[in-house]
Design a protein around this motif. Structure first.
Motif: not given
Length: 143
Positions: A56-80
């Motif tokens: 059994k191999v664990f494959v994370p869902p495509s909606s998962w984020s790496k460490r800090g990726e969600m924060s960077r994305g959200v903040l860049s959207i708000l900056r723009l």
């Protein structure tokens, strides 16, 4: 300058060989654990075929984020952003940026993750919520 490079490479080689040794030790432990499980299975179910159980191999869902990726994305959207955005709008933008299919289930999952990220950033004074429009708060960067 060459001495610094050589010393850095030696140090890096030591780190890599140490990591290999740790992985080999972990692999040995796992192999021993597997032998024990197989031994118990042989006692309890003598007719059991081990190859019948696929790894059994664990494959994370495509909606998962790496460490800090969600924060960077959200903040860049708000900056723009030209104006405050709702949690749902930010989540929809993230989904589109990642190339995911925009479905209600994906948006609901991403909205929860974005909301968690925004609450954390609000506690650190990076963003603020200004008013509630329906179900969603509106967010903007702290200037």
């Amino acid at each position: 300058m060459t001495d610094y490079a050589v010393e850095a490479l030696k140090r890096k080689r030591g780190e890599i060989t140490g990591e290999i040794a740790r992985c080999q030790a972990q692999l040995g432990k796992l192999a021993k654990d597997l032998e024990h499980v197989d031994g118990v299975l042989a006692i309890l179910a003598p007719d059991f075929v081990q190859e019948a159980v696929l790894p059994k191999v664990f494959v994370p869902p495509s909606s998962w984020s790496k460490r800090g990726e969600m924060s960077r994305g959200v903040l860049s959207i708000l900056r723009l952003a030209k104006a405050p955005m709702t949690t749902r709008e930010i989540a929809e933008t993230i989904v589109r940026q990642r190339g995911l299919e925009v479905t209600s289930s994906t948006l609901n999952i991403m909205t929860r993750r974005v909301a968690h990220c925004l609450r954390d950033k609000r506690e650190h004074g990076v963003v603020r919520s200004i008013e509630e429009t329906g179900l969603w708060l509106q967010w903007e960067m702290v200037r």
